[in-house]
Design a protein around this motif. Structure first.
Motif, PDB file in Angstrom:
ATOM      1  N   SER A  97     -48.565  23.653  -0.418  1.00 18.92           N
ATOM      2  CA  SER A  97     -48.064  22.434   0.179  1.00 18.92           C
ATOM      3  C   SER A  97     -48.397  22.176   1.635  1.00 18.92           C
ATOM      4  N   LEU A  98     -49.566  21.698   1.905  1.00 26.04           N
ATOM      5  CA  LEU A  98     -49.936  21.075   3.165  1.00 26.04           C
ATOM      6  C   LEU A  98     -50.734  19.838   2.807  1.00 26.04           C
ATOM      7  N   PRO A  99     -50.280  18.612   3.026  1.00 23.52           N
ATOM      8  CA  PRO A  99     -48.953  18.320   3.545  1.00 23.52           C
ATOM      9  C   PRO A  99     -47.851  18.641   2.531  1.00 23.52           C
ATOM     10  N   GLU A 100     -46.621  18.591   3.008  1.00 22.86           N
ATOM     11  CA  GLU A 100     -45.490  18.952   2.174  1.00 22.86           C
ATOM     12  C   GLU A 100     -45.401  18.063   0.950  1.00 22.86           C
ATOM     13  N   ARG A 101     -45.148  18.674  -0.180  1.00 24.03           N
ATOM     14  CA  ARG A 101     -44.928  17.932  -1.409  1.00 24.03           C
ATOM     15  C   ARG A 101     -43.478  18.092  -1.822  1.00 24.03           C
ATOM     16  N   GLY A 102     -42.921  17.093  -2.469  1.00 22.90           N
ATOM     17  CA  GLY A 102     -41.492  17.092  -2.773  1.00 22.90           C
ATOM     18  C   GLY A 102     -41.196  17.115  -4.245  1.00 22.90           C
ATOM     19  N   TYR A 103     -41.858  18.007  -4.993  1.00 27.44           N
ATOM     20  CA  TYR A 103     -41.646  18.030  -6.436  1.00 27.44           C
ATOM     21  C   TYR A 103     -40.227  18.448  -6.802  1.00 27.44           C
ATOM     22  N   ASP A 104     -39.536  19.178  -5.913  1.00 29.92           N
ATOM     23  CA  ASP A 104     -38.145  19.502  -6.185  1.00 29.92           C
ATOM     24  C   ASP A 104     -37.308  18.235  -6.240  1.00 29.92           C
ATOM     25  N   LEU A 105     -37.580  17.309  -5.342  1.00 27.64           N
ATOM     26  CA  LEU A 105     -36.843  16.042  -5.318  1.00 27.64           C
ATOM     27  C   LEU A 105     -37.107  15.228  -6.569  1.00 27.64           C
ATOM     28  N   GLY A 132     -38.276  16.191  -9.353  1.00 31.53           N
ATOM     29  CA  GLY A 132     -37.799  16.920 -10.521  1.00 31.53           C
ATOM     30  C   GLY A 132     -36.328  16.688 -10.763  1.00 31.53           C
ATOM     31  N   ARG A 133     -35.533  16.725  -9.700  1.00 37.38           N
ATOM     32  CA  ARG A 133     -34.091  16.488  -9.841  1.00 37.38           C
ATOM     33  C   ARG A 133     -33.821  15.058 -10.278  1.00 37.38           C
ATOM     34  N   VAL A 134     -34.577  14.118  -9.733  1.00 37.46           N
ATOM     35  CA  VAL A 134     -34.397  12.719 -10.113  1.00 37.46           C
ATOM     36  C   VAL A 134     -34.705  12.532 -11.594  1.00 37.46           C
ATOM     37  N   PHE A 135     -35.837  13.065 -12.042  1.00 38.87           N
ATOM     38  CA  PHE A 135     -36.216  12.917 -13.448  1.00 38.87           C
ATOM     39  C   PHE A 135     -35.206  13.606 -14.370  1.00 38.87           C
ATOM     40  N   ALA A 136     -34.768  14.806 -13.991  1.00 37.25           N
ATOM     41  CA  ALA A 136     -33.844  15.549 -14.836  1.00 37.25           C
ATOM     42  C   ALA A 136     -32.526  14.806 -14.997  1.00 37.25           C
ATOM     43  N   LEU A 145     -33.571   6.063 -14.124  1.00 37.69           N
ATOM     44  CA  LEU A 145     -34.544   6.631 -13.195  1.00 37.69           C
ATOM     45  C   LEU A 145     -34.484   5.919 -11.852  1.00 37.69           C
ATOM     46  N   ALA A 146     -34.417   4.595 -11.893  1.00 40.20           N
ATOM     47  CA  ALA A 146     -34.322   3.818 -10.654  1.00 40.20           C
ATOM     48  C   ALA A 146     -33.026   4.142  -9.912  1.00 40.20           C
ATOM     49  N   GLU A 147     -31.933   4.241 -10.649  1.00 37.85           N
ATOM     50  CA  GLU A 147     -30.637   4.518 -10.024  1.00 37.85           C
ATOM     51  C   GLU A 147     -30.608   5.909  -9.404  1.00 37.85           C
ATOM     52  N   GLU A 148     -31.144   6.887 -10.117  1.00 37.95           N
ATOM     53  CA  GLU A 148     -31.125   8.262  -9.596  1.00 37.95           C
ATOM     54  C   GLU A 148     -32.012   8.391  -8.357  1.00 37.95           C
ATOM     55  N   ALA A 149     -33.162   7.723  -8.358  1.00 39.92           N
ATOM     56  CA  ALA A 149     -34.050   7.774  -7.197  1.00 39.92           C
ATOM     57  C   ALA A 149     -33.373   7.129  -5.994  1.00 39.92           C
ATOM     58  N   ARG A 150     -32.717   6.011  -6.235  1.00 40.06           N
ATOM     59  CA  ARG A 150     -32.060   5.321  -5.116  1.00 40.06           C
ATOM     60  C   ARG A 150     -30.879   6.144  -4.596  1.00 40.06           C
ATOM     61  N   GLN A 151     -30.133   6.760  -5.510  1.00 41.96           N
ATOM     62  CA  GLN A 151     -29.015   7.600  -5.070  1.00 41.96           C
ATOM     63  C   GLN A 151     -29.496   8.802  -4.260  1.00 41.96           C
ATOM     64  N   ALA A 152     -30.633   9.391  -4.657  1.00 45.28           N
ATOM     65  CA  ALA A 152     -31.181  10.517  -3.904  1.00 45.28           C
ATOM     66  C   ALA A 152     -31.561  10.081  -2.491  1.00 45.28           C
ATOM     67  N   GLY A 153     -32.194   8.923  -2.380  1.00 45.35           N
ATOM     68  CA  GLY A 153     -32.536   8.397  -1.065  1.00 45.35           C
ATOM     69  C   GLY A 153     -31.301   8.083  -0.240  1.00 45.35           C
ATOM     70  N   ARG A 154     -30.299   7.529  -0.898  1.00 47.83           N
ATOM     71  CA  ARG A 154     -29.072   7.184  -0.177  1.00 47.83           C
ATOM     72  C   ARG A 154     -28.381   8.440   0.357  1.00 47.83           C
ATOM     73  N   ARG A 155     -28.405   9.506  -0.431  1.00 50.84           N
ATOM     74  CA  ARG A 155     -27.802  10.762   0.048  1.00 50.84           C
ATOM     75  C   ARG A 155     -28.537  11.286   1.275  1.00 50.84           C
ATOM     76  N   PRO A 159     -45.386  12.429  -1.405  1.00 48.99           N
ATOM     77  CA  PRO A 159     -44.878  13.776  -1.690  1.00 48.99           C
ATOM     78  C   PRO A 159     -45.032  14.177  -3.152  1.00 48.99           C
ATOM     79  N   PHE A 160     -45.314  13.221  -4.014  1.00 50.23           N
ATOM     80  CA  PHE A 160     -45.447  13.500  -5.448  1.00 50.23           C
ATOM     81  C   PHE A 160     -46.887  13.234  -5.890  1.00 50.23           C
ATOM     82  N   ASP A 161     -47.844  13.623  -5.059  1.00 51.55           N
ATOM     83  CA  ASP A 161     -49.234  13.220  -5.232  1.00 51.55           C
ATOM     84  C   ASP A 161     -49.808  13.528  -6.609  1.00 51.55           C
TER      85      ASP A 161
END
Length: 224
Positions: free
Chosen positions: A91-99, A101-105, A121-131, A170-172
């Motif tokens: 990861s250079l640049p940083e990748r955010g597959y953990d993020l 992954g949690r959204v998809f799960a 999926l849209a709701e979970e992504a937005r909630q993750a960003g809001r957090r 981050p999810f390239d």
């Protein structure tokens, strides 16, 4: 090109890391003298470390006249450095597959209970960003605070006019195979970050382009 661990090691040196970050922040490539001036080192020092970064595959080189002049008297083309394409496994640049992954799960789990997957999926992504936005404790204007949060997630925000261009997805790897799906997640996540930060005059919109994230952050006309 060096292997991933060698490339990571090349950036362990703080000066080399600063040189890399300056070059990586420029879309059009940059000459040795400018890098040296901005980072505050002699040109010969900058050249040594920049060439090491090229050897490790983190930067690439092209030759062009920085003055824009052509013909007799224009001088020899200068060596211009730019960030190399591709992705390191470490990861250079940083990748955010953990993020992602949690959204998809979370979205799939809800869909198994009967909720429509696109909506969850849209709701979970937005909630993750809001957090992430809500958790930010820094100060500053809306764009500055947004840039801080998105930088922590590896988006590499760069100020362009009245907005932010996100120079890294981050999810390239996922985006290359599932572009529409991942772009939607990016859009909803970034919008959630702005919500969490309480941004009243800044919005996220889709603006796909090569070698960057598909989302752009911009201040809306008529902002206070």
């Amino acid at each position: 090109m060096g292997d991933a661990f060698s490339a990571i090691g090349a950036l362990a040196d703080p000066l080399r890391r600063r040189l890399y970050e300056y070059v990586a922040g420029r879309d059009d490539g940059v000459g040795r003298e400018e890098v040296a001036r901005e980072v505050g080192v002699p040109p010969h020092t900058a050249r040594f470390h920049l060439d090491k970064l090229v050897e490790e595959g983190l930067l690439t080189v092209e030759h062009r006249r920085l003055s824009g002049r052509t013909g007799p008297g224009a001088g020899r083309p200068a060596k211009v450095y730019r960030r190399a394409a591709g992705e390191l496994a470490v990861s250079l640049p940083e990748r955010g597959y953990d993020l992602v992954g949690r959204v998809f799960a979370a979205a799939v789990e809800r869909s198994l209970e009967g909720a429509p997957l696109p909506e969850t999926l849209a709701e979970e992504a937005r909630q993750a960003g809001r957090r992430d936005g809500t958790a930010y404790e820094g100060k500053g204007g809306e764009l500055a605070r947004s840039a801080d949060v998105l930088a922590d997630r590896g988006y590499e925000p760069t100020r362009v006019g009245d907005g932010l261009v996100l120079r890294n997805c981050p999810f390239d790897a996922l985006a290359r195979e599932h572009t529409a799906l991942v772009c939607g997640v990016n859009h909803d996540y970034v919008g959630g970050v702005l919500d969490g930060l309480g941004c009243d005059h800044t919005s996220a919109r889709l603006d796909p382009g090569p070698d960057r994230c598909c989302v752009r952050v911009e201040e809306r006309p008529g902002r206070a």
